[in-house]
Design an enzyme around this catalytic site. Structure first.
Site, PDB file in Angstrom:
ATOM      1  N   SER A 254      29.781  34.702  -4.477  1.00 37.25           N
ATOM      2  CA  SER A 254      29.292  33.623  -5.224  1.00 37.25           C
ATOM      3  C   SER A 254      29.279  33.216  -6.397  1.00 37.25           C
ATOM      4  O   SER A 254      30.101  33.824  -6.930  1.00 37.25           O
ATOM      5  CB  SER A 254      27.824  34.082  -4.857  1.00 37.25           C
ATOM      6  OG  SER A 254      27.466  34.620  -5.861  1.00 37.25           O
ATOM      7  N   LYS A 255      29.216  31.984  -6.616  1.00 40.28           N
ATOM      8  CA  LYS A 255      29.807  31.954  -8.167  1.00 40.28           C
ATOM      9  C   LYS A 255      28.889  32.042  -9.437  1.00 40.28           C
ATOM     10  O   LYS A 255      28.944  32.151 -10.413  1.00 40.28           O
ATOM     11  CB  LYS A 255      29.687  30.016  -8.184  1.00 40.28           C
ATOM     12  CG  LYS A 255      28.442  29.246  -8.035  1.00 40.28           C
ATOM     13  CD  LYS A 255      28.950  27.791  -7.942  1.00 40.28           C
ATOM     14  CE  LYS A 255      27.774  27.184  -7.256  1.00 40.28           C
ATOM     15  NZ  LYS A 255      28.640  25.655  -7.020  1.00 40.28           N
ATOM     16  N   ARG A 256      27.202  31.935  -8.760  1.00 40.11           N
ATOM     17  CA  ARG A 256      26.597  33.569  -9.685  1.00 40.11           C
ATOM     18  C   ARG A 256      26.494  34.796 -10.329  1.00 40.11           C
ATOM     19  O   ARG A 256      26.478  34.940 -11.393  1.00 40.11           O
ATOM     20  CB  ARG A 256      24.769  33.535  -9.115  1.00 40.11           C
ATOM     21  CG  ARG A 256      24.852  32.361  -8.532  1.00 40.11           C
ATOM     22  CD  ARG A 256      23.395  32.992  -7.827  1.00 40.11           C
ATOM     23  NE  ARG A 256      22.432  31.674  -8.297  1.00 40.11           N
ATOM     24  CZ  ARG A 256      21.199  31.683  -8.312  1.00 40.11           C
ATOM     25  NH1 ARG A 256      20.691  32.360  -9.279  1.00 40.11           N
ATOM     26  NH2 ARG A 256      20.377  30.356  -8.559  1.00 40.11           N
ATOM     27  N   ASN A 258      30.523  36.095  -9.833  1.00 42.69           N
ATOM     28  CA  ASN A 258      32.091  35.989 -10.070  1.00 42.69           C
ATOM     29  C   ASN A 258      32.516  34.367 -10.694  1.00 42.69           C
ATOM     30  O   ASN A 258      32.137  33.137  -9.397  1.00 42.69           O
ATOM     31  CB  ASN A 258      32.531  36.303  -9.175  1.00 42.69           C
ATOM     32  CG  ASN A 258      32.616  37.430  -9.517  1.00 42.69           C
ATOM     33  OD1 ASN A 258      34.043  38.283 -10.639  1.00 42.69           O
ATOM     34  ND2 ASN A 258      32.676  38.285  -8.176  1.00 42.69           N
TER      35      ASN A 258
END
Ligand code: GLU
Length: 495
Positions: A254-256, A258
């Site tokens: 997830s962009k949180r 990575n």
């Protein structure tokens, strides 16, 4: 029959590293078997799909060298390859199913469906029950009459009410699902647009895809897809669900945790061959003692059956380490060419120069002044640290505002332009009781590390979404750590 694979991304955001991963395995399997690799744009969601996202998918796959044999920009025997250009095909196929009794029109109103869901919730029914089949029993003629009278309706798949659906997955073996747990999936929405499930299956069949290789998250759709193939009387492709890429803590990538946008990796100067090499290691190994190999070597030795399902961890540090090795293997002229292609391209310099032009007196001032346009992370000196906290607010309050602003106002922005950024940040301030001027300075420090910079929104536009998002997240971390330090017990020694 030739082996055919496909990648079928939905153009609804930044090009995702997971798309590159799945594309790589599809590409390799097609190449290995002398088959074809198809790109299909799944833009059935008319609200979320957009041309910018589609263009970025093309660009990033080209950048990685995962070229396709058939697709929207190259054509081919089975085109068009954009689902939005194929809507009549899906409608026609849905009608075939209605005629066979495998699908039916459903006239239930939103109110009835809401009430049904409420009732199911109140009864605390043990399993996901979904639609209750209310319209399944409407006699055919009556249903046809109501459709002819243009009564609003959707078309649903008539899932069997009993038994189980058994589907084979190349890596997982037989998957069995109790049919009572599978909803009567909507195939055509009330506006006449198809849903993913129908369009995906119809296209995989018509485009003669022999191997559906995709991410694990689609396994839950498999019984519906199998039922569709069987209702049409079509032969099923080989299904292969690859393991999901994971963050270091094993949660779904997830962009949180990575960066997940391929734009980020390109902008940061990861080499495409290093990314492909690293992604090939996600669930696969060339041999026990070898990690570095080229795309051609991967293709030559790849066997889809040998993919392992352990939940591969996408470890940014390891990727960076591998990227460093690839950089060191370049000759100096190659290194220069890489720098010129991305980090120091004329295109980028031509965007940065107008912002520095007025503010330098000697050419040599440029590098120092424009430093933050070229580095990955910015350092904060004491002055910057002080100004990172908004006036009359605490570090915690500033952190909260920056994090919320990023997530709620900037992440959803389709166009990363100065005008759109300014409007979004001002709108966030208005909605959350902030004076815009009070938040601008922390944003400025976060993205540049400096209090005096070229105009903020133009600067953010040039830096781009990935760099800004990464720097804002880091600023939030720094601010949160400051808050911890003001509590005496948490104060580290010597601070
Ligand atoms: N459009 C789907 C996606 O965005 C495709 C899933 C599939 O490969 O079936 O991932």
């Amino acid at each position: 029959m030739a082996l055919r694979t496909r990648i079928a991304p939905s153009p609804t955001g930044d090009p995702h590293v997971g798309t590159a991963y799945v594309a790589l395995f599809n590409y390799a399997w097609a190449r290995k078997n002398g088959g074809q690799f198809v790109l299909r744009i799944e833009d059935t969601d008319r609200e979320r799909s957009n041309a910018t996202s589609e263009r970025m998918i093309f660009e990033s796959l080209h950048w990685l060298g995962l070229t396709w044999d058939e697709g929207p920009d190259v054509g081919g025997a089975h085109g068009p390859y954009r689902q939005s250009e194929r809507f009549p095909i899906y409608r026609e196929h849905a009608e075939q199913l209605v005629e066979r009794g495998a699908a039916y029109p459903c006239f239930c109103t939103k109110e009835r469906l809401d009430a049904l869901r409420e009732e199911q919730r109140a009864k605390k029914l043990p399993q996901a029950t979904g639609y209750d089949g209310h319209c399944r029993t409407i006699p055919r003629e009556e249903a046809a009459g109501r459709r002819a009278a243009r009564e609003a309706h959707v078309i649903r798949l008539a899932m069997p009410r009993e038994g189980e659906t058994v589907v084979a997955d190349l890596l997982r073996g037989e998957i069995r699902i109790d049919n009572r747990l599978v909803d009567d999936q909507i195939l055509i929405k009330s506006d006449g647009y198809p849903t993913y499930h129908l369009a995906n299956v119809v296209d995989d069949h018509l485009m003669e895809i022999t191997h559906v290789i995709r991410a694990e998250e689609w396994i839950s759709s498999l019984p519906k897809h199998a039922m569709l193939y069987r209702s049409f009387g079509w032969e099923e492709p080989v299904f292969c669900h690859l393991p999901l890429l994971r963050n270091a803590d094993k949660s779904k990538i997830s962009k949180r945790k990575n960066p997940v946008s391929l734009n980020y990796y390109r902008r940061a100067g990861y080499l495409p061959e290093a990314i492909l090499n690293y992604l090939a290691l996600m669930g696969w190994a060339i041999s026990a003692d070898r990690e570095e190999f080229s795309l051609a070597e991967f293709v030559a030795s790849f066997d889809l059956k040998n993919v392992t399902l352990g939940g591969p961890v996408f470890d940014l540090e390891k990727l960076t380490w591998m990227n460093g090795k690839y950089i060191r293997n370049l000759t100096i002229p190659e290194l220069l060419a890489r720098l010129r292609a991305d980090v120091l391209s004329d295109e980028y310099l031509l965007k940065v120069l107008p912002l520095a032009h007025e503010r330098i007196d000697k050419l040599e001032d440029f590098a120092e002044y424009a430093r933050f346009f070229f580095v990955g992370e910015v350092a904060y000196d004491d002055e910057a640290l002080g100004k990172l906290v908004a006036k009359k607010k605490t570090a915690a309050e500033t952190a909260k505002a920056l994090a919320e602003m990023l997530e709620e106002s900037l992440d959803p922005l389709l166009d990363w332009t100065a005008a759109a950024l300014e409007a979004a940040i001002r709108a966030y301030c208005d909605a959350n009781g902030w004076k815009p001027g009070d938040l601008f300075m922390p944003v400025r420090i976060a993205v540049t590390g400096k209090a005096a910079t070229p105009p903020l929104f133009e600067t953010m536009e040039v830096l781009g979404r990935e760099v800004c998002r990464r720097r804002l997240r880091r600023a939030v971390e720094v601010l949160r750590a400051m808050k911890a330090q003001t509590q005496p017990s948490a104060r580290p020694e010597g601070v």
